[in-house]
Design a protein around this motif. Structure first.
Motif, PDB file in Angstrom:
ATOM      1  N   GLY A   1       0.775  -1.231   0.000  1.00 43.15           N
ATOM      2  CA  GLY A   1       0.000   0.000   0.000  1.00 43.15           C
ATOM      3  C   GLY A   1       0.804   1.278   0.000  1.00 43.15           C
ATOM      4  N   VAL A   2       2.139   1.196   0.036  1.00 43.08           N
ATOM      5  CA  VAL A   2       3.000   2.383   0.080  1.00 43.08           C
ATOM      6  C   VAL A   2       3.706   2.539  -1.264  1.00 43.08           C
ATOM      7  N   LEU A   3       3.711   3.765  -1.798  1.00 40.20           N
ATOM      8  CA  LEU A   3       4.368   4.016  -3.080  1.00 40.20           C
ATOM      9  C   LEU A   3       5.828   3.605  -3.006  1.00 40.20           C
ATOM     10  N   PHE A   4       6.243   2.734  -3.930  1.00 39.50           N
ATOM     11  CA  PHE A   4       7.607   2.222  -3.964  1.00 39.50           C
ATOM     12  C   PHE A   4       8.353   2.729  -5.195  1.00 39.50           C
ATOM     13  N   ALA A   5       7.649   2.778  -6.345  1.00 40.22           N
ATOM     14  CA  ALA A   5       8.319   3.136  -7.591  1.00 40.22           C
ATOM     15  C   ALA A   5       7.311   3.608  -8.620  1.00 40.22           C
ATOM     16  N   LYS A   6       7.832   4.150  -9.704  1.00 33.38           N
ATOM     17  CA  LYS A   6       7.057   4.455 -10.906  1.00 33.38           C
ATOM     18  C   LYS A   6       7.546   3.483 -11.969  1.00 33.38           C
ATOM     19  N   ALA A   7       6.630   2.962 -12.783  1.00 36.11           N
ATOM     20  CA  ALA A   7       7.016   1.951 -13.762  1.00 36.11           C
ATOM     21  C   ALA A   7       6.174   2.053 -15.024  1.00 36.11           C
ATOM     22  N   GLU A   8       6.689   1.406 -16.064  1.00 36.57           N
ATOM     23  CA  GLU A   8       5.967   1.252 -17.320  1.00 36.57           C
ATOM     24  C   GLU A   8       5.672  -0.229 -17.497  1.00 36.57           C
ATOM     25  N   VAL A   9       4.544  -0.541 -18.119  1.00 41.53           N
ATOM     26  CA  VAL A   9       4.200  -1.932 -18.404  1.00 41.53           C
ATOM     27  C   VAL A   9       4.900  -2.332 -19.694  1.00 41.53           C
ATOM     28  N   VAL A  10       5.563  -3.486 -19.687  1.00 42.97           N
ATOM     29  CA  VAL A  10       6.263  -4.006 -20.857  1.00 42.97           C
ATOM     30  C   VAL A  10       5.816  -5.444 -21.103  1.00 42.97           C
ATOM     31  N   MET A  11       6.148  -5.963 -22.267  1.00 49.25           N
ATOM     32  CA  MET A  11       5.874  -7.360 -22.598  1.00 49.25           C
ATOM     33  C   MET A  11       7.192  -8.125 -22.560  1.00 49.25           C
ATOM     34  N   VAL A  12       7.198  -9.278 -21.853  1.00 50.94           N
ATOM     35  CA  VAL A  12       8.369 -10.131 -21.760  1.00 50.94           C
ATOM     36  C   VAL A  12       7.916 -11.544 -22.096  1.00 50.94           C
ATOM     37  N   ASN A  13       8.383 -12.071 -23.217  1.00 46.56           N
ATOM     38  CA  ASN A  13       7.990 -13.417 -23.652  1.00 46.56           C
ATOM     39  C   ASN A  13       6.477 -13.587 -23.687  1.00 46.56           C
ATOM     40  N   GLY A  14       5.761 -12.575 -24.183  1.00 45.27           N
ATOM     41  CA  GLY A  14       4.312 -12.649 -24.311  1.00 45.27           C
ATOM     42  C   GLY A  14       3.545 -12.449 -23.015  1.00 45.27           C
ATOM     43  N   LYS A  15       4.221 -12.008 -21.955  1.00 43.64           N
ATOM     44  CA  LYS A  15       3.569 -11.769 -20.668  1.00 43.64           C
ATOM     45  C   LYS A  15       3.865 -10.354 -20.206  1.00 43.64           C
ATOM     46  N   TYR A  16       3.037  -9.859 -19.297  1.00 43.67           N
ATOM     47  CA  TYR A  16       3.248  -8.525 -18.752  1.00 43.67           C
ATOM     48  C   TYR A  16       4.422  -8.499 -17.780  1.00 43.67           C
ATOM     49  N   GLY A  17       5.121  -7.385 -17.750  1.00 46.48           N
ATOM     50  CA  GLY A  17       6.192  -7.158 -16.793  1.00 46.48           C
ATOM     51  C   GLY A  17       6.227  -5.678 -16.458  1.00 46.48           C
ATOM     52  N   LEU A  18       7.038  -5.296 -15.493  1.00 46.04           N
ATOM     53  CA  LEU A  18       7.188  -3.897 -15.103  1.00 46.04           C
ATOM     54  C   LEU A  18       8.616  -3.450 -15.313  1.00 46.04           C
ATOM     55  N   LYS A  19       8.781  -2.321 -15.961  1.00 48.35           N
ATOM     56  CA  LYS A  19      10.092  -1.708 -16.126  1.00 48.35           C
ATOM     57  C   LYS A  19      10.113  -0.496 -15.199  1.00 48.35           C
ATOM     58  N   PHE A  20      10.956  -0.548 -14.144  1.00 50.62           N
ATOM     59  CA  PHE A  20      11.009   0.549 -13.194  1.00 50.62           C
ATOM     60  C   PHE A  20      11.612   1.783 -13.853  1.00 50.62           C
ATOM     61  N   VAL A  21      10.915   2.898 -13.760  1.00 51.62           N
ATOM     62  CA  VAL A  21      11.383   4.181 -14.272  1.00 51.62           C
ATOM     63  C   VAL A  21      12.119   4.916 -13.157  1.00 51.62           C
ATOM     64  N   SER A  22      11.605   4.822 -11.939  1.00 50.21           N
ATOM     65  CA  SER A  22      12.252   5.410 -10.772  1.00 50.21           C
ATOM     66  C   SER A  22      11.760   4.672  -9.533  1.00 50.21           C
ATOM     67  N   THR A  23      12.544   4.745  -8.472  1.00 53.19           N
ATOM     68  CA  THR A  23      12.126   4.197  -7.188  1.00 53.19           C
ATOM     69  C   THR A  23      12.142   5.332  -6.185  1.00 53.19           C
ATOM     70  N   GLN A  24      11.564   5.103  -5.035  1.00 53.69           N
ATOM     71  CA  GLN A  24      11.506   6.154  -4.024  1.00 53.69           C
ATOM     72  C   GLN A  24      12.889   6.576  -3.537  1.00 53.69           C
ATOM     73  N   ASN A  25      13.895   5.687  -3.679  1.00 49.35           N
ATOM     74  CA  ASN A  25      15.238   6.054  -3.222  1.00 49.35           C
ATOM     75  C   ASN A  25      16.197   6.280  -4.377  1.00 49.35           C
ATOM     76  N   SER A  26      15.671   6.553  -5.578  1.00 52.24           N
ATOM     77  CA  SER A  26      16.545   6.861  -6.717  1.00 52.24           C
ATOM     78  C   SER A  26      15.912   7.944  -7.570  1.00 52.24           C
ATOM     79  N   PRO A  27      16.733   8.711  -8.288  1.00 51.10           N
ATOM     80  CA  PRO A  27      16.185   9.733  -9.187  1.00 51.10           C
ATOM     81  C   PRO A  27      15.536   9.084 -10.396  1.00 51.10           C
ATOM     82  N   THR A  28      14.686   9.820 -11.087  1.00 49.26           N
ATOM     83  CA  THR A  28      14.015   9.330 -12.287  1.00 49.26           C
ATOM     84  C   THR A  28      15.030   9.058 -13.379  1.00 49.26           C
TER      85      THR A  28
END
Length: 118
Positions: free
Chosen positions: A88-115
């Motif tokens: 329930g706590v914001l951890f990161a910002k991400a984009e949805v990507v496809m990996v081998n025909g399945k959904y995945g998350l590509k982290f754009v930034s995390t709470q402890n790193s710059p964008t």
């Protein structure tokens, strides 16, 4: 239906290489003295990771009048990174990507790193 979603999520995790969570949390890779506590003791703690696409506020009357085929506009613009929440706590910002025909998350930034920019 939920067990099917869980099975799909489990099989997706088998296909996607996991991030080194120690690096993600900024863990120091240098050797620690015997007995020193690190991220290793927490590696098996279960966490709930949620991808929040967007949200909106509607009245109960508007929602109760919804029918199949109706569209409920959300408040996040197209192309904006999505929120990844851990327990329930914001951890990161991400984009949805496809990996081998399945959904995945590509982290754009995390709470402890710059964008990061692609």
């Amino acid at each position: 239906m939920m067990s099917n979603v869980q099975t799909n999520a489990d099989s997706m995790m088998d296909d996607i290489s996991m991030l080194d969570m120690g690096e993600l949390f900024g863990e120091d890779k240098t050797e620690k003295p015997a007995g020193a506590l690190g991220m290793d003791m927490f590696r098996d703690v279960p966490l709930t990771v949620t991808l929040e696409v967007s949200s909106t506020e509607v009245t109960l009357g508007e929602l109760s009048g919804a029918e199949a085929g109706d569209v409920l506009p959300l408040d996040k613009p197209i192309g904006e990174p999505l929120d990844v929440k851990v327990n329930g706590v914001l951890f990161a910002k991400a984009e949805v990507v496809m990996v081998n025909g399945k959904y995945g998350l590509k982290f754009v930034s995390t709470q402890n790193s710059p964008t990061r920019h692609a």
